[in-house]
Scaffold this motif. Sequence first.
Motif, PDB file in Angstrom:
ATOM      1  N   ASP A 186      56.535 -44.778  19.508  1.00  0.00           N
ATOM      2  CA  ASP A 186      55.834 -44.494  18.259  1.00  0.00           C
ATOM      3  C   ASP A 186      54.479 -45.208  18.205  1.00  0.00           C
ATOM      4  OD1 ASP A 186      55.254 -43.699  15.727  1.00  0.00           O
ATOM      5  OD2 ASP A 186      57.096 -44.447  14.818  1.00  0.00           O
ATOM      6  N   ARG A 187      54.478 -46.479  18.546  1.00  0.00           N
ATOM      7  CA  ARG A 187      53.270 -47.292  18.397  1.00  0.00           C
ATOM      8  C   ARG A 187      52.231 -47.020  19.466  1.00  0.00           C
ATOM      9  NH1 ARG A 187      54.270 -52.475  16.224  1.00  0.00           N
ATOM     10  NH2 ARG A 187      52.373 -53.123  17.242  1.00  0.00           N
ATOM     11  N   ARG A 213      60.826 -50.106   8.675  1.00  0.00           N
ATOM     12  CA  ARG A 213      59.377 -50.028   8.537  1.00  0.00           C
ATOM     13  C   ARG A 213      58.960 -49.009   7.495  1.00  0.00           C
ATOM     14  NH1 ARG A 213      55.853 -48.841  12.865  1.00  0.00           N
ATOM     15  NH2 ARG A 213      57.452 -47.482  13.684  1.00  0.00           N
ATOM     16  N   GLU A 230      60.349 -47.549  18.774  1.00  0.00           N
ATOM     17  CA  GLU A 230      59.154 -48.158  18.207  1.00  0.00           C
ATOM     18  C   GLU A 230      58.017 -48.198  19.237  1.00  0.00           C
ATOM     19  OE1 GLU A 230      59.856 -52.078  16.760  1.00  0.00           O
ATOM     20  OE2 GLU A 230      57.962 -52.121  15.635  1.00  0.00           O
ATOM     21  N   GLU A 231      58.399 -48.396  20.492  1.00  0.00           N
ATOM     22  CA  GLU A 231      57.403 -48.441  21.567  1.00  0.00           C
ATOM     23  C   GLU A 231      56.711 -47.084  21.726  1.00  0.00           C
ATOM     24  OE1 GLU A 231      57.733 -51.009  25.004  1.00  0.00           O
ATOM     25  OE2 GLU A 231      58.420 -49.253  26.103  1.00  0.00           O
ATOM     26  N   ASN A 251      55.259 -56.751  21.453  1.00  0.00           N
ATOM     27  CA  ASN A 251      54.046 -56.447  20.696  1.00  0.00           C
ATOM     28  C   ASN A 251      52.781 -56.808  21.462  1.00  0.00           C
ATOM     29  OD1 ASN A 251      53.732 -55.450  17.878  1.00  0.00           O
ATOM     30  ND2 ASN A 251      55.630 -56.616  17.678  1.00  0.00           N
ATOM     31  N   TRP A 282      52.160 -54.377  24.266  1.00  0.00           N
ATOM     32  CA  TRP A 282      51.616 -53.105  23.762  1.00  0.00           C
ATOM     33  C   TRP A 282      50.111 -53.215  23.596  1.00  0.00           C
ATOM     34  CZ3 TRP A 282      55.798 -52.472  19.384  1.00  0.00           C
ATOM     35  CH2 TRP A 282      57.006 -52.086  19.989  1.00  0.00           C
TER      36      TRP A 282
END
Length: 339
Positions: free
Chosen positions: A211-212, A339, A208-209, A183, A186
């Motif tokens: 996506d974010r 999530r 998730e990486e 996190n 990122w």
Amino acid sequence: MSHSNTSGRADPPPAIEVRNLTKAFGDLVAVDKISFSIASGEIFGLLGPNGAGKTTTISMLATIQRPTSGTATINGYDIVGQEDDVRRSIGIVFQEQSLDEELTAYENMDFHGRLYRISGEERRRRIDELLTLVGLSDRKNSLVKTYSGGMRRRLEIARGLLHEPKILFLDEPTLGLDPQTRNHLWEYIARLNEEKGITIILTTHYMEEADRLCDRVAIIDRGTIVVLDTAENLKNSIGGDIVTITSPDPDAIAGLLTAPWISAIEQHDGSVTIHLQEADRHIPGIVTAIHQSGIGITSLSVRKPTLEDVFLHYTGRTIRDEGADSKESMRMAHRARRR
Ligand SMILES: Nc1ncnc2c1ncn2[C@@H]1O[C@H](COP(=O)(O)OP(=O)(O)OP(=O)(O)O)[C@@H](O)[C@H]1O
Ligand SMILES: [Mg+2]
């Protein structure tokens, strides 16, 4: 008065333009005629499982490996024939760590700066600025062997930026890091894209990486790009909501539900997965219809699609199926789903 006249000027050329890029190792086609272009200032993700061809793609774009066929330009320069210009335009952080453990962070940076012939005063200024940017200035005189995994990654990113490239390549930037460190990283990556306007292409097998962090995501599988869009559009493309119903008779449920607002129904392991728009509005009707047919429901859950669902939809497999570190991938998939 300005000499430049911006009116009527064409759009700036894309930071990266890839056309039918292909790499074969003997009989194995690791990258198979991929094409895409990346706009200046974009964060672009190549998302795919182990062996998909991510590192091979990055290596060709960075002029480390020569393509078997196809072309690409980086910052307007051809990866075959203008290698030096390409290399000056890019910074790279490799999948495998490449720091000198026995040197301090500052010394690692300094050594790299000398390789690029950046003069003394300028070199010191940039090193200080970049170490501050990645939050390592207070540890700059510690040996790298005392650094955590996340600190090493940040240092590698800072080092990749020392010659002020316009484009940064990150190959699996958070591989093996714990979720909290991931996190943080990122945030650093997003910040240097914002503050320095650097175009970033990264590879990952963490949904998730992608996506974010990424403005657009290309899903790569077995050397080809399966689909490419914003994460939002990719998720919307497979239906707005996902309802999963477990039941003693999933076949009957799948046969029963034929409404036009259902975009897809899949069945596995005693459960039915329904892709639909506006689940909140339709669930009461679904449940009533199932009850009226005398079918039992063991459980029902609703969630938004994740990139894992997108991968499954377009490839017929889950991204974690063939992961070497599949335990980690599964954990991430599980987190992403919650999530
Ligand atoms: N030098 C090489 N010689 C032969 N085969 C290779 C070579 N480099 C890569 N490959 C093969 O090409 C395919 C793609 O490899 P690549 O490293 O690009 O995948 P990747 O998407 O980066 O995977 P990972 O997530 O494991 O890093 C794999 O099947 C790999 O075994
Ligand atoms: Mg790789």
